[in-house]
Motif scaffolding. Sequence first.
Motif, short mmCIF file in Angstrom:
data_model
loop_
_atom_site.label_atom_id
_atom_site.label_comp_id
_atom_site.label_asym_id
_atom_site.label_seq_id
_atom_site.Cartn_x
_atom_site.Cartn_y
_atom_site.Cartn_z
N LYS A 1 0.85 -1.19 0.00
CA LYS A 1 0.00 0.00 0.00
C LYS A 1 0.89 1.24 0.00
O LYS A 1 1.90 1.27 0.70
CB LYS A 1 -0.78 -0.03 1.31
CG LYS A 1 -2.19 0.42 1.26
CD LYS A 1 -2.89 0.01 2.54
CE LYS A 1 -2.28 0.64 3.78
NZ LYS A 1 -3.08 1.73 4.32
N PRO A 2 0.54 2.28 -0.76
CA PRO A 2 1.32 3.52 -0.65
C PRO A 2 1.19 4.11 0.75
O PRO A 2 0.24 3.80 1.47
CB PRO A 2 0.70 4.45 -1.69
CG PRO A 2 -0.52 3.78 -2.19
CD PRO A 2 -0.59 2.38 -1.67
N PRO A 3 2.13 4.98 1.17
CA PRO A 3 2.14 5.46 2.56
C PRO A 3 0.90 6.29 2.95
O PRO A 3 0.53 6.30 4.11
CB PRO A 3 3.39 6.33 2.65
CG PRO A 3 4.16 6.08 1.42
CD PRO A 3 3.29 5.42 0.41
N GLU A 4 0.29 6.96 2.01
CA GLU A 4 -0.93 7.74 2.29
C GLU A 4 -0.74 8.84 3.31
O GLU A 4 -1.69 9.31 3.93
CB GLU A 4 -2.07 6.85 2.84
CG GLU A 4 -2.51 5.75 1.93
CD GLU A 4 -3.11 4.60 2.70
OE1 GLU A 4 -3.27 4.70 3.91
OE2 GLU A 4 -3.37 3.57 2.05
N ILE A 5 0.49 9.21 3.59
CA ILE A 5 0.71 10.27 4.58
C ILE A 5 1.50 11.38 3.90
O ILE A 5 2.50 11.11 3.22
CB ILE A 5 1.49 9.73 5.81
CG1 ILE A 5 0.69 8.59 6.45
CG2 ILE A 5 1.73 10.84 6.83
CD1 ILE A 5 1.47 7.80 7.47
N ASP A 6 1.01 12.62 4.09
CA ASP A 6 1.67 13.74 3.41
C ASP A 6 3.12 13.88 3.84
O ASP A 6 3.45 13.71 5.01
CB ASP A 6 0.95 15.06 3.77
CG ASP A 6 -0.39 15.15 3.05
OD1 ASP A 6 -0.58 14.34 2.11
OD2 ASP A 6 -1.21 15.98 3.44
N GLU B 1 -3.82 11.02 18.50
CA GLU B 1 -3.00 12.05 17.88
C GLU B 1 -2.57 11.59 16.49
O GLU B 1 -1.49 11.03 16.31
CB GLU B 1 -1.78 12.41 18.75
CG GLU B 1 -1.06 11.22 19.35
CD GLU B 1 0.21 11.63 20.08
OE1 GLU B 1 1.00 12.44 19.56
OE2 GLU B 1 0.40 11.14 21.21
N PRO B 2 -3.44 11.78 15.51
CA PRO B 2 -3.13 11.33 14.16
C PRO B 2 -1.88 12.02 13.62
O PRO B 2 -1.55 13.14 14.03
CB PRO B 2 -4.35 11.73 13.34
CG PRO B 2 -5.42 12.05 14.33
CD PRO B 2 -4.75 12.43 15.60
N ILE B 3 -1.22 11.35 12.70
CA ILE B 3 -0.06 11.96 12.03
C ILE B 3 -0.58 13.11 11.17
O ILE B 3 -1.52 12.93 10.37
CB ILE B 3 0.67 10.92 11.15
CG1 ILE B 3 1.27 9.82 12.03
CG2 ILE B 3 1.76 11.59 10.31
CD1 ILE B 3 1.89 8.66 11.27
N THR B 4 0.02 14.27 11.34
CA THR B 4 -0.40 15.40 10.50
C THR B 4 0.51 15.53 9.28
O THR B 4 0.06 15.91 8.21
CB THR B 4 -0.40 16.72 11.30
OG1 THR B 4 0.88 16.84 11.95
CG2 THR B 4 -1.51 16.73 12.34
N SER B 5 1.78 15.21 9.46
CA SER B 5 2.67 15.26 8.29
C SER B 5 3.98 14.55 8.61
O SER B 5 4.32 14.30 9.78
CB SER B 5 2.97 16.71 7.90
OG SER B 5 3.70 17.32 8.94
N ILE B 6 4.67 14.25 7.53
CA ILE B 6 6.06 13.79 7.68
C ILE B 6 6.93 14.94 7.19
O ILE B 6 6.68 15.52 6.12
CB ILE B 6 6.29 12.50 6.88
CG1 ILE B 6 5.45 11.38 7.53
CG2 ILE B 6 7.75 12.12 6.84
CD1 ILE B 6 5.57 10.03 6.93
N THR B 7 7.88 15.29 8.00
CA THR B 7 8.73 16.44 7.68
C THR B 7 10.10 15.93 7.24
O THR B 7 10.33 14.73 7.16
CB THR B 7 8.90 17.33 8.92
OG1 THR B 7 9.63 16.57 9.90
CG2 THR B 7 7.56 17.75 9.51
N ALA B 8 10.99 16.87 7.00
CA ALA B 8 12.35 16.49 6.59
C ALA B 8 13.03 15.65 7.67
O ALA B 8 13.85 14.77 7.39
CB ALA B 8 13.17 17.75 6.31
#
Length: 890
Positions: free
Chosen positions: A157-162, A363-370
């Motif tokens: 499955k693709p990661p689906e997380i921004d 606390e859902p993941i809001t984003s993946i950062t650098a």
Amino acid sequence: MSAASASETTKSGVQRVDVAVVGAGFAGLYLLHRLRNAGLSAVALDAANDVGGTWYWNRYPGARCDIQTTDYSYTFDPELEKAWAWSEKYATQPEILRYLDFVADRYDLRRDIRFGTKVTNATWDEAAEHWLLTTDNGAPVSCRHYIMATGCLSSPKPPEIDGVKDFKGKVYFTGRWPHEGVDFTGKPVAVIGTGSSGIQSIPLIAEQAAHLTVFQRTPNFALPAHNGPTPKDKAALLQGDRSGYREQARWSMAGVPLPQNTAYSWQLSDAERRARFEDAWATGDLVHMLTQLWADQGVDVDGNALLCELFREKIRGAVKDPETAATLTPHDHPFGSKRPCLDTNYYATFNRPNVTLVNLRQEPITSITATGIKTGKRTVDVDAIVFATGFDAMTGAILAVHPIVGRDGKTLAEAWANGPQTYLGLTVSGFPNLFMITGPGSPSVLSNMAVSIEQHVDWVVDRLIAMRDAGFSTIDATGAAQAGWVRHMADCATLTLHRLANTWYTGANVPGKVQGVMPYTGGVGPYRSICNDVVSRGMLGFRLTGPNGAAQCNDGEVVRLQPDVRLVLGMLAEMNLPPIESLGAHGARDFVNEFNEGRPAGRPVGDVVDGTLPGTDGPLPYRLYRPATPGPHPIVVYFHGGGWVLGDEQSDDPFCRDICRRSGMIVVSVGYRHAPEHRFPAAAEDAYAAARWIAAHAAELGGRPGPVLVAGWSAGGNIAAVTCQLARDRGGPQIDGQLLVCPVTDCTFDRPSYNDNATGFFLTRSLMFWFWDLYCSPADRVDPRVSPLRGKLEGLPPAYVVTCEFDPLRDEGIAYADALAAAGVPVQQLQAHGHFHSSFTMVDVVITSASGRAKMAEALRGFAGLPRQAERSDVEAWRRQDASPQQAAE
Ligand code: NAP
């Protein structure tokens, strides 16, 4: 063995073979071996650079099988079995890959495999009757038959997380793990996902990483594998009778030989249940835990909830921090409805100081950062992120890899726009000569895959041989056969609790995917027998064509019965019982008593009281069932089935308990007199007298004074209907509703259901003749006291009439309901498809009848003026009784 015809390359550079296979894992390898032995030329194409399929890609730390390896092996060649010994109960990924490597070498399979090759398009050429495959590496392939051996869990499955692309550290997917391995020593690491892949890898990653943060969306049930050498008992079974053991596996429910459990949770004490659970826990075997505790654990929310609670205790005991333990504890799905996991030190890993658990529900993941992962509450900087986020299961590998274009230019994606529709999970109508190994609609992931793969491969290759021998060149499932299978799949899905969870079994893990239970839930053995039936019934549901207009199509649905009805009737057929009518009345009564002793005991109710009441000619026994809720309750006067000849006030005990529990009413089952000792109208007159007495003594019985309801099954339905007519005509008692389940309503035998279902469905035409002869002389049969359809129907109480598709009495029940409606009586009908005469009274055996029994209870409540219970769907029932404090707060 016949020599395989060779694959050839045409002048235009197309590789021409009889059969092309996609995938060189467990299924693809065995296919190649069998095709070759059948003298068919074949090529397998695989994107990987070597054999192994899922075991080639899933190299993450801790990857192992979770079916005992001795069961998770090929069984087609006893010499192969002798030549290989597994070192562990649950082998590691490298050992399983070595095994597949060994198999490929032993049968010299690699020479027909094109590695590093993806199919980019597959189109059916109607004129040439072949599939043309284009690939991203080398020659296109032209093949008569095209077989997807792509595996069920091979399209990650693709990661689906921004923001994944912004992350500057390393990203890993458990399903595509680097071959050189990964060293996490001294690094802060994140793992997203706590399915089997996460649960297997987390303990090992935690041992290496400086700090591991686990991001969990849904907690899962995991039990300890207790890995080690193959258990002695299993090894002894295999050594004692290897082929017998394998044969048992093939006919078992899950592809592993284990006995059917017959004890129900409510028959076991708390201590007995706990002992069974502890035994399963110590055994470290998923299939054992999933099937061996009690008979209702996988089919009933209440039975399942007992198991869940024992499981939760274990989690609380293993995890020191109560908040972490609570987060790890599943509450949102029944055990087994989502794939449970086998673990080694999983829960204990969360006691380590270098491991943190993040609850994504809070606390859902809001984003993946650098630098890491941000949730609503925190930022976690890491050097590496491991996605253990699973697969686009069952359909993903088949659909996503390339377009498959069948007849009339229709793609498989279009054909499956509303979810995967297949015939037997093996074929799709409109896609001739295309087969899927362990496709959606087959037991596949709900079974020992090795057993299911072998069964599919054997079935497909045997069909190809048979087609060749008979001179057929194409095979395609008919629309009717496929629609029947889709319906059978839906019927099967009501048997288990899989529909109650959001999982990859239902497609719920992939955003936007059409949802529905994709694997076949009816069991491996039953499925095998259905596939065999298709063959023995002349390739039922397939159209076969060949040169010069040769064609064969034996159209139809292979299973029209409900799955559990099919099993019950199969068991009865195997018992080879004499016709009941040949036993004489006394012999038949003994038989019924013995038969009833073998059925599951009814479920507990508040109270059961035996007593007697005055009949027309002496006392009649009754049995009263009282709900556990505070009364006074409305009363249902119940009349048992048995053709006016058999049965007594106890003989429909489980059904009476079920009505009592579901409706919340008192049920009084009346032991009316029987023929031939007491012929017409004794039963009818007793029933009427009993209804009068019960209504007059309602308060004494602890019931609500006033009108009563009547209910009955079969001949009991007959006398319930008659009682309503007599009560109307003789000045009471007041009856506010009648529940007639498969009632006898008329004395003619010429309605179609009498012929359609004359034999084979337990209640036979000749048994009904016998009942009528014993109870009623021909001259009396038109009397409305035995043929209520011939009576006056105006002014009768509202009715709920239940009929079953495979019942000689079906049409007279429908006729009665229609006639009541025509006479202005409010009527509801339940025409139960796939059911037989006894379906509704075989509580806890014919599980698919439960929803019908729930509707009957609702109807009774409506008759009694009780508030309708909000449709108590299983989902709601589960959520209500199982809401965790945490969820309640959410
Ligand atoms: P999985 O069971 O689907 O688990 C995926 C996990 O990732 C779940 O916890 C899921 O949470 C989570 N997840 C998915 N998308 C997410 C997102 N966008 N954000 C946060 N979390 C997300 O996948 P799997 O662990 O790879 O296992 C799949 C199947 O493969 C297993 O059930 C088993 O049949 C097979 N398998 C077998 C073995 C073995 O031991 N033989 C090992 C590995 C896998 P939700 O639950 O909330 O969706």
